[in-house]
Design an enzyme around this catalytic site. Structure first.
Site, PDB file in Angstrom:
ATOM      1  CD  GLU A   7      44.872  42.034  44.023  1.00 52.84           C
ATOM      2  OE1 GLU A   7      44.694  40.799  44.073  1.00 52.84           O
ATOM      3  OE2 GLU A   7      43.967  42.851  43.801  1.00 52.84           O
ATOM      4  N   GLY A   9      44.139  38.812  40.652  1.00 49.10           N
ATOM      5  CA  GLY A   9      43.351  37.715  41.185  1.00 49.10           C
ATOM      6  C   GLY A   9      42.905  36.808  40.055  1.00 49.10           C
ATOM      7  CG  ASN A  10      42.071  32.754  40.661  1.00 53.18           C
ATOM      8  OD1 ASN A  10      42.909  32.174  39.982  1.00 53.18           O
ATOM      9  ND2 ASN A  10      42.023  32.657  41.979  1.00 53.18           N
ATOM     10  CG  ASN A  12      37.899  41.695  38.105  1.00 55.63           C
ATOM     11  OD1 ASN A  12      37.660  41.720  36.908  1.00 55.63           O
ATOM     12  ND2 ASN A  12      36.945  41.598  39.016  1.00 55.63           N
ATOM     13  CG  LEU A  14      44.020  47.385  41.601  1.00 56.00           C
ATOM     14  CD1 LEU A  14      42.983  48.339  41.029  1.00 56.00           C
ATOM     15  CD2 LEU A  14      43.944  47.356  43.123  1.00 56.00           C
ATOM     16  CG  ASP A 110      45.364  36.011  47.426  1.00 59.98           C
ATOM     17  OD1 ASP A 110      46.157  35.144  47.829  1.00 59.98           O
ATOM     18  OD2 ASP A 110      44.187  35.750  47.115  1.00 59.98           O
ATOM     19  CB  THR A 185      12.831  30.351  39.745  1.00 56.87           C
ATOM     20  OG1 THR A 185      11.774  29.389  39.679  1.00 56.87           O
ATOM     21  CG2 THR A 185      14.169  29.622  39.659  1.00 56.87           C
TER      22      THR A 185
END
Length: 260
Positions: A7, A9-10, A12, A14, A110, A185
């Site tokens: 699987e 993604g942009n 990570n 898996l 996804d 900050t």
């Protein structure tokens, strides 16, 4: 069956192994579009060996990717080292659900995989919130159909944009701040991004529920979902395995894929 589910993604990727009864191993790697099949094989074979497994024991492969330029190398990983033709979601694979949006081809792999994983796990209409590079809000009808949703930038993108656009704002880690009112900050940035995201999630959940007009169970998932656990009561369940559950179900629905 020994299934390798990938699987991507942009941010990570898996890799998970299912032995026919349960998920027995999972590993994550940074997504790199130029990583070759051979590089994947070296990395994966070492991890499999540490788990008492081997590439040769895997006899099935399914790939879900939102990075089209990586699919070529992932496909070659399966063909060359597993000797298996991989099932690539989005390429003549029967998902077994209706996609009720204007342009079904635009629905990301996804999002559809999550919809299937959620539908087979939870009853009734669902709202799935997947927190990753983007934060997606996906509506699944009681009959399992995908009905669309909303897409927002992910929390890490928001923090990065704040740092890049404002010369005097530092790069800071995202974490749950102790107070909403920051006294310096860094704590002010952490509060604005974190609690701002909680408010975005809660606000969209409320608006989607109002527009949908029927009871919904809200499911949280995704790579950074753990940041938000215990920070909001708007999400009913947290389930980090939705995607691989959906991939396993899709693989079972398409039994014609097999060894070369």
């Amino acid at each position: 069956m020994m299934l390798l589910a990938i699987e991507q993604g942009n941010t990570n990727t898996l890799f998970a192994v299912h032995d026919g009864e349960t998920w027995i191993a999972q590993w994550r790697a940074a997504t790199e579009a130029t990583r070759t099949a051979d590089e994947y094989a070296v990395w994966l074979s070492q991890l499999l060996s540490m788990a008492g497994l081997a590439l040769g024991a895997l006899d099935g492969c399914i790939i879900s990717s939102v990075v089209p330029q990586s699919i070529f190398n992932l496909r070659n990983l399966s063909r060359r080292y597993l000797h298996v033709e991989p099932m690539v979601i989005g390429e003549n694979v029967d998902l077994g659900i209706e996609i009720r949006i204007q342009k079904p081809s635009e629905a990301g792999a996804d999002r559809l995989v999550n919809a299937i994983g959620a539908h087979i796990t939870y009853p009734g209409a669902l709202l799935i919130i997947d927190s990753g590079t983007a934060t997606t809000f996906d509506v699944v009808a009681a009959d399992g159909a995908f009905e669309g949703g909303a897409i927002a930038p992910g929390i890490n993108l928001s923090m990065q944009a704040l740092h890049n656009a404002a010369a005097r704002l530092p790069r800071v880690a995202i974490q749950k701040p102790q107070a909403v009112i920051g006294t310096d900050t860094v704590s002010a940035m952490q509060s604005g991004v974190f609690w701002g995201y909680i408010s975005l999630i809660e606000g969209l959940i409320r608006r989607i529920k109002d527009e949908f007009g029927k009871p919904m169970t809200v499911i949280g998932t995704g790579g950074v979902a753990s940041l938000f656990e215990n920070a909001t009561t708007a999400i009913d369940r947290w389930d980090h395995d939705l995607t691989i559950l959906g991939m396993l179900e899709i693989y079972r629905r398409n039994p014609h894929f097999g060894k070369q």
